[in-house]
Every structure is written in C-alpha cells, then in structure tokens.
Design a protein around this motif. Structure first.
Motif, PDB file in Angstrom:
ATOM      1  N   LEU A  36       0.834  -1.211   0.000  1.00  0.00           N
ATOM      2  CA  LEU A  36       0.000   0.000   0.000  1.00  0.00           C
ATOM      3  C   LEU A  36       0.864   1.254   0.000  1.00  0.00           C
ATOM      4  CD1 LEU A  36      -2.808  -0.950   2.552  1.00  0.00           C
ATOM      5  CD2 LEU A  36      -3.110  -0.499   0.115  1.00  0.00           C
ATOM      6  N   ALA A  37       1.995   1.194   0.700  1.00  0.00           N
ATOM      7  CA  ALA A  37       2.870   2.365   0.796  1.00  0.00           C
ATOM      8  C   ALA A  37       3.759   2.536  -0.426  1.00  0.00           C
ATOM      9  CB  ALA A  37       3.738   2.260   2.058  1.00  0.00           C
ATOM     10  N   GLU A  38       3.852   1.490  -1.249  1.00  0.00           N
ATOM     11  CA  GLU A  38       4.689   1.548  -2.461  1.00  0.00           C
ATOM     12  C   GLU A  38       4.095   2.523  -3.469  1.00  0.00           C
ATOM     13  OE1 GLU A  38       8.032   0.237  -4.668  1.00  0.00           O
ATOM     14  OE2 GLU A  38       7.456  -0.334  -2.635  1.00  0.00           O
ATOM     15  N   THR A  39       4.954   3.327  -4.077  1.00  0.00           N
ATOM     16  CA  THR A  39       4.482   4.232  -5.121  1.00  0.00           C
ATOM     17  C   THR A  39       3.950   3.424  -6.305  1.00  0.00           C
ATOM     18  OG1 THR A  39       6.123   5.881  -4.494  1.00  0.00           O
ATOM     19  CG2 THR A  39       5.136   6.113  -6.674  1.00  0.00           C
ATOM     20  N   PRO A  40       2.743   3.702  -6.762  1.00  0.00           N
ATOM     21  CA  PRO A  40       2.212   2.964  -7.925  1.00  0.00           C
ATOM     22  C   PRO A  40       3.161   3.069  -9.118  1.00  0.00           C
ATOM     23  CG  PRO A  40       0.464   4.238  -6.885  1.00  0.00           C
ATOM     24  CD  PRO A  40       1.745   4.658  -6.226  1.00  0.00           C
ATOM     25  N   SER A  41       3.124   2.069  -9.972  1.00  0.00           N
ATOM     26  CA  SER A  41       3.981   2.071 -11.153  1.00  0.00           C
ATOM     27  C   SER A  41       3.616   3.233 -12.069  1.00  0.00           C
ATOM     28  CB  SER A  41       3.827   0.743 -11.914  1.00  0.00           C
ATOM     29  OG  SER A  41       2.526   0.657 -12.480  1.00  0.00           O
ATOM     30  N   ALA A  42       4.502   3.503 -13.027  1.00  0.00           N
ATOM     31  CA  ALA A  42       4.253   4.600 -13.971  1.00  0.00           C
ATOM     32  C   ALA A  42       2.948   4.384 -14.737  1.00  0.00           C
ATOM     33  CB  ALA A  42       5.425   4.721 -14.946  1.00  0.00           C
ATOM     34  N   ALA A  43       2.702   3.126 -15.144  1.00  0.00           N
ATOM     35  CA  ALA A  43       1.471   2.830 -15.878  1.00  0.00           C
ATOM     36  C   ALA A  43       0.247   3.032 -14.997  1.00  0.00           C
ATOM     37  CB  ALA A  43       1.519   1.397 -16.410  1.00  0.00           C
ATOM     38  N   GLU A  44       0.368   2.650 -13.722  1.00  0.00           N
ATOM     39  CA  GLU A  44      -0.749   2.825 -12.790  1.00  0.00           C
ATOM     40  C   GLU A  44      -1.013   4.304 -12.518  1.00  0.00           C
ATOM     41  OE1 GLU A  44      -0.276  -1.386 -10.333  1.00  0.00           O
ATOM     42  OE2 GLU A  44       0.667   0.444  -9.590  1.00  0.00           O
ATOM     43  N   ARG A  45       0.065   5.064 -12.356  1.00  0.00           N
ATOM     44  CA  ARG A  45      -0.118   6.503 -12.132  1.00  0.00           C
ATOM     45  C   ARG A  45      -0.787   7.150 -13.337  1.00  0.00           C
ATOM     46  NH1 ARG A  45       5.184   6.038 -10.313  1.00  0.00           N
ATOM     47  NH2 ARG A  45       5.990   7.256 -12.061  1.00  0.00           N
ATOM     48  N   GLN A  46      -0.387   6.724 -14.528  1.00  0.00           N
ATOM     49  CA  GLN A  46      -0.993   7.268 -15.746  1.00  0.00           C
ATOM     50  C   GLN A  46      -2.477   6.909 -15.821  1.00  0.00           C
ATOM     51  OE1 GLN A  46       0.965   6.034 -19.325  1.00  0.00           O
ATOM     52  NE2 GLN A  46      -0.109   7.490 -20.615  1.00  0.00           N
ATOM     53  N   ALA A  47      -2.827   5.736 -15.269  1.00  0.00           N
ATOM     54  CA  ALA A  47      -4.221   5.300 -15.267  1.00  0.00           C
ATOM     55  C   ALA A  47      -5.029   5.968 -14.162  1.00  0.00           C
ATOM     56  CB  ALA A  47      -4.299   3.786 -15.124  1.00  0.00           C
ATOM     57  N   GLY A  48      -4.365   6.727 -13.289  1.00  0.00           N
ATOM     58  CA  GLY A  48      -5.083   7.470 -12.261  1.00  0.00           C
ATOM     59  C   GLY A  48      -4.963   6.935 -10.854  1.00  0.00           C
ATOM     60  N   TYR A  49      -4.121   5.924 -10.639  1.00  0.00           N
ATOM     61  CA  TYR A  49      -3.999   5.326  -9.313  1.00  0.00           C
ATOM     62  C   TYR A  49      -3.049   6.119  -8.420  1.00  0.00           C
ATOM     63  CZ  TYR A  49      -6.272   1.150 -11.145  1.00  0.00           C
ATOM     64  OH  TYR A  49      -7.178   0.281 -11.700  1.00  0.00           O
TER      65      TYR A  49
END
Length: 200
Positions: A96-109
């Motif tokens: 949960l504390a891990e920064t979301p991946s680049a693809a996940e961040r791009q998807a809005g996570y």
C-alpha cells in the motif's frame, strides 16, 4: 408571419423535453464532457509489481474511490497462523505504501498510505486476531485508513468477515473496523465504521 416564428420556439422546446433530452449543469461548447480517471491500464488489467510470492489484492485510490489491484507478498513456508497473519499484514502494508507504477499513475492510481508504518500482533489482553499499527488508526487520513481497513479485511490478515481489529502502538483498546460499500465508494467522506472490542 413574425408571430408564427415566435410560436415555433416554445413548440420546439416542448418537443425536445418530450424526447427525454434533459438539461445539464455542465457548461459545454458541444465538445466532449470532462472525463474522470479511467482506473485501468490501456488494453490490459493492472499487473502485479511484485511477481514472486502469494497473490493478494490491495486497495488503491482512483478518482474519489477505492479500486483493487493485484500484488504479491512473500510469506515463509510453514509459518504458524498467528505469525503468518502479521507477515501478510506487513506485506500488504508495504504494498500500500509503495508508489504505484508509472502505468498505474498514468491510469489514475495513487495511495495515501505512507512508508515507515509497521504492524505487529495482539497485545497481552487483545483478541488473538488484533493487528496493532505503529501509527494510531485515528491519526491516519480517512483515505489511508480506508485503504488499510479494506485491504486487511479482504485478506488472510483478518478473519474474512469484512472487518479487521486494529489498534495503535499503546495500550488503548483496539477497535473492529468494517469495509463497507460506502467506504469503498467515498473513502474521503466516509470513514470505516468501528466499534470497541472487549479485551481480556
């Protein structure tokens, strides 16, 4: 003739209303309406960041709601139930504390759970399935608490009944928190319902 043209406007308006076309409060220039984060990766589901270990799901934030994504946590073979519960909980907390991946961040996570928080088992007088965090649950943001409660309650870290018993680092009585549909839909506005549990 002018009067005839004036009558056309209200008649046309009435026809539109009768066709089910409803007024909108969103200003528009006839272009597309603003869209929310789509909360999924283009063409494929969200994949795990950690490929080895026990498959789990954690709740991340996307837009104004909680969404599950796949992860994996490492748990040693043969760990006894009490220790296994804590190991799973710590693995989930780390994910949960891990920064979301680049693809996940791009998807809005995104995530509101901060690094550095750890979890341990029950205190001497706590129910046996209690999980105690190094940060008091009441000190967490409503988003972070919702993420933790929903992730733990839906995992091997809890009893599988949609709730989890959480406490802080001191001796204050733990509380049983529930992950509800409202919490998943509006984690920033609705905190997980909770109640004190009896201690021995």
């Amino acid at each position: 003739m002018r009067n005839a043209r004036l009558l056309v406007v209200p008649v046309f308006t009435a026809l539109l209303a009768g066709c089910g076309i409803r007024a909108t409060e969103v200003p528009t220039d006839f272009g597309p309406a603003p869209s929310r984060a789509h909360c999924s990766l283009a063409g494929s589901p969200v994949t795990t960041q950690s490929t080895a270990g026990m498959p789990v799901q954690v709740f991340l934030l996307c837009g104004s709601s909680l969404v599950t994504v796949d992860r994996a946590v490492r748990v040693p073979e043969g760990a006894e139930d009490a220790k296994r519960r804590v190991l799973v909980a710590q693995g989930l907390l780390d994910e949960l504390a891990e920064t979301p991946s680049a693809a996940e961040r791009q998807a809005g996570y995104s995530t509101d759970v901060r690094t550095g928080t750890t979890v341990s088992g029950p205190g001497p007088r706590d129910p046996e399935d209690t999980l105690r965090l190094t940060a008091a649950p009441a000190s967490l943001t409503s988003y972070a608490l919702a993420q933790i409660v929903c992730t733990f309650s839906d995992s091997a870290a809890a009893e599988g009944d949609g709730s989890v018993i959480l406490g802080g680092p001191g001796t204050a009585p733990p509380r049983r928190y529930e992950c509800t549909d409202d919490v998943r839909a509006r984690p920033g506005a609705v905190e997980p319902p909770s109640a004190e549990v009896k201690v021995g």
